[in-house]
Design a protein around this motif. Structure first.
Motif, PDB file in Angstrom:
ATOM      1  N   UNK A 181       0.842  -1.203   0.000  1.00 43.64           N
ATOM      2  CA  UNK A 181       0.000   0.000   0.000  1.00 43.64           C
ATOM      3  C   UNK A 181       0.868   1.239   0.000  1.00 43.64           C
ATOM      4  N   UNK A 182       0.505   2.201  -0.847  1.00 45.25           N
ATOM      5  CA  UNK A 182       1.146   3.516  -0.864  1.00 45.25           C
ATOM      6  C   UNK A 182       0.042   4.565  -0.884  1.00 45.25           C
ATOM      7  N   UNK A 183       0.253   5.677  -0.189  1.00 46.78           N
ATOM      8  CA  UNK A 183      -0.685   6.804  -0.240  1.00 46.78           C
ATOM      9  C   UNK A 183       0.126   8.062  -0.531  1.00 46.78           C
ATOM     10  N   UNK A 184      -0.173   8.726  -1.647  1.00 45.76           N
ATOM     11  CA  UNK A 184       0.603   9.914  -2.018  1.00 45.76           C
ATOM     12  C   UNK A 184      -0.141  10.740  -3.046  1.00 45.76           C
ATOM     13  N   UNK A 185       0.483  11.909  -3.391  1.00 45.69           N
ATOM     14  CA  UNK A 185      -0.044  12.738  -4.467  1.00 45.69           C
ATOM     15  C   UNK A 185       0.957  12.724  -5.623  1.00 45.69           C
ATOM     16  N   UNK A 186       0.708  13.548  -6.635  1.00 41.13           N
ATOM     17  CA  UNK A 186       1.542  13.507  -7.842  1.00 41.13           C
ATOM     18  C   UNK A 186       2.987  13.922  -7.586  1.00 41.13           C
ATOM     19  N   UNK A 187       3.232  14.657  -6.505  1.00 39.60           N
ATOM     20  CA  UNK A 187       4.586  15.141  -6.233  1.00 39.60           C
ATOM     21  C   UNK A 187       5.578  14.019  -5.941  1.00 39.60           C
ATOM     22  N   UNK A 188       5.080  12.833  -5.597  1.00 38.69           N
ATOM     23  CA  UNK A 188       5.966  11.743  -5.208  1.00 38.69           C
ATOM     24  C   UNK A 188       5.911  10.552  -6.166  1.00 38.69           C
ATOM     25  N   UNK A 189       5.395  10.732  -7.367  1.00 37.93           N
ATOM     26  CA  UNK A 189       5.275   9.616  -8.298  1.00 37.93           C
ATOM     27  C   UNK A 189       6.636   9.094  -8.755  1.00 37.93           C
ATOM     28  N   UNK A 190       7.589   9.993  -8.998  1.00 35.43           N
ATOM     29  CA  UNK A 190       8.924   9.540  -9.402  1.00 35.43           C
ATOM     30  C   UNK A 190       9.571   8.738  -8.287  1.00 35.43           C
ATOM     31  N   UNK A 215      -3.997  10.754 -16.650  1.00 40.06           N
ATOM     32  CA  UNK A 215      -2.801  10.535 -17.473  1.00 40.06           C
ATOM     33  C   UNK A 215      -1.658   9.971 -16.640  1.00 40.06           C
ATOM     34  N   UNK A 216      -1.420  10.578 -15.477  1.00 38.07           N
ATOM     35  CA  UNK A 216      -0.347  10.098 -14.604  1.00 38.07           C
ATOM     36  C   UNK A 216      -0.644   8.698 -14.104  1.00 38.07           C
ATOM     37  N   UNK A 217      -1.902   8.427 -13.801  1.00 43.79           N
ATOM     38  CA  UNK A 217      -2.287   7.104 -13.334  1.00 43.79           C
ATOM     39  C   UNK A 217      -2.074   6.042 -14.389  1.00 43.79           C
ATOM     40  N   UNK A 218      -2.409   6.362 -15.633  1.00 45.74           N
ATOM     41  CA  UNK A 218      -2.224   5.411 -16.726  1.00 45.74           C
ATOM     42  C   UNK A 218      -0.742   5.134 -16.963  1.00 45.74           C
ATOM     43  N   UNK A 219       0.078   6.185 -16.905  1.00 48.23           N
ATOM     44  CA  UNK A 219       1.511   6.000 -17.089  1.00 48.23           C
ATOM     45  C   UNK A 219       2.106   5.142 -15.971  1.00 48.23           C
ATOM     46  N   UNK A 220       1.654   5.400 -14.738  1.00 47.69           N
ATOM     47  CA  UNK A 220       2.143   4.610 -13.612  1.00 47.69           C
ATOM     48  C   UNK A 220       1.724   3.152 -13.766  1.00 47.69           C
ATOM     49  N   UNK A 221       0.483   2.915 -14.175  1.00 40.76           N
ATOM     50  CA  UNK A 221      -0.001   1.552 -14.357  1.00 40.76           C
ATOM     51  C   UNK A 221       0.822   0.818 -15.408  1.00 40.76           C
ATOM     52  N   UNK A 222       1.187   1.511 -16.463  1.00 40.95           N
ATOM     53  CA  UNK A 222       2.008   0.916 -17.516  1.00 40.95           C
ATOM     54  C   UNK A 222       3.396   0.565 -16.986  1.00 40.95           C
ATOM     55  N   UNK A 223       3.973   1.462 -16.194  1.00 41.18           N
ATOM     56  CA  UNK A 223       5.286   1.199 -15.593  1.00 41.18           C
ATOM     57  C   UNK A 223       5.222  -0.011 -14.665  1.00 41.18           C
TER      58      UNK A 223
END
Length: 277
Positions: free
Chosen positions: A7-16, A46-54
């Motif tokens: 489990x992770x909980x975060x916002x877009x600032x910590x996606x990298x 968009x960010x969610x889709x990219x993360x899912x692909x990664x």
């Protein structure tokens, strides 16, 4: 093969930083299967889709869970402590009832050895397994005992193995909101303080030098262990490196002894998964 649920909980600032952490898991846990559960409020499609692909590239599965943040409107937040930090406290309500155990990890973490022994840990009928960061003198522990008027250890909420069945029984929104309303000005690390204030009696203590190594305390660990816990020991035995506090290892001004290891994984992300960096 049993799936390890993270489990992770975060916002877009910590996606990298999340991607660096997940890559470190892949590098050191190649034979294990993981499902990644991300509780969030504002990550874009968009960010969610990219993360899912990664995540699929790593061989894992991503589950995005959107959480209504309005319920936390009275909770204290700061830039470094966004509303998402509270989501882990009530994760049993957001996650599927079919999940009975999950491992929460902060995104400012590297996993440098196999994590399965933590996942399969006997929790001795406790709700959570977590580590304490007591420092060399224990002064901070004493201060927290005074703040919370108890003698319990003060646990770090950045790494928590959680029994979701017990979480659903014991962790209640009304109790959390009540603490916030009564003690908001006293909450230094808001969600972590609430965790300790309400639930420290239900937490199993696990060794910090293995499962939640505060990289700021390198000399503390070395001194307390009479020189046994040195860099080679950490690389061989520590599973989770936690880059608590500031500056962070991805910041140029960081002088953290383990920053170069973090930057190594960041470089691997750039070189092998540049599209997602």
């Amino acid at each position: 093969m049993e799936t390890i649920n993270i489990l992770i909980t975060l916002d877009e600032n910590y996606l990298t930083q999340l991607k660096v952490m997940l890559l470190s898991i892949k590098q050191t846990n190649a034979g294990d299967k993981f499902d990644i559960w991300l509780a969030h409020h504002s990550i874009s499609e968009t960010s969610g889709q990219q993360l899912a692909e990664f995540v699929r590239k790593l061989g894992y599965q991503l589950h995005m869970i959107h959480v209504d943040v309005d319920v936390w409107s009275s909770a204290p937040t700061l830039k470094q402590y966004p509303a998402e930090m509270y989501f882990r406290l009530l994760c049993g309500e957001y996650l599927p009832k079919t999940l009975t155990r999950i491992l929460y990890l902060d995104p400012d973490i590297l996993v440098i050895n196999p994590i399965k022994p933590l996942w399969t840990l006997d929790m001795k009928n406790q709700m959570i397994a977590a580590a304490s960061h007591n420092g060399l003198t224990g002064v901070s522990q004493t201060i927290n005992n005074v703040r919370f008027q108890n003698k319990n250890k003060y646990f770090n909420s950045g790494v928590m193995l959680m029994d979701l069945t017990k979480m659903r029984e014991k962790v209640k929104l009304n109790d959390i909101i009540s603490v916030i309303n009564r003690h908001a000005k006293r909450l230094i690390l808001p969600d972590q303080d609430i965790l300790n204030y309400l639930y420290s009696d239900h937490i199993l203590s696990i060794p910090e030098e293995i499962w939640n190594y505060d990289t700021r305390d390198n000399m503390v660990h070395f001194t307390k262990s009479l020189g046994n816990i040195d860099i080679p020991w950490v690389l061989e035995n520590t599973v989770i490196l936690h880059f608590c506090g500031h500056p962070k290892p991805w910041e140029k001004r960081s002088l953290n002894r383990f920053a170069i290891l973090y930057q190594h994984y960041e470089q691997l992300l750039r070189l092998n998964y540049g599209k997602y960096y």
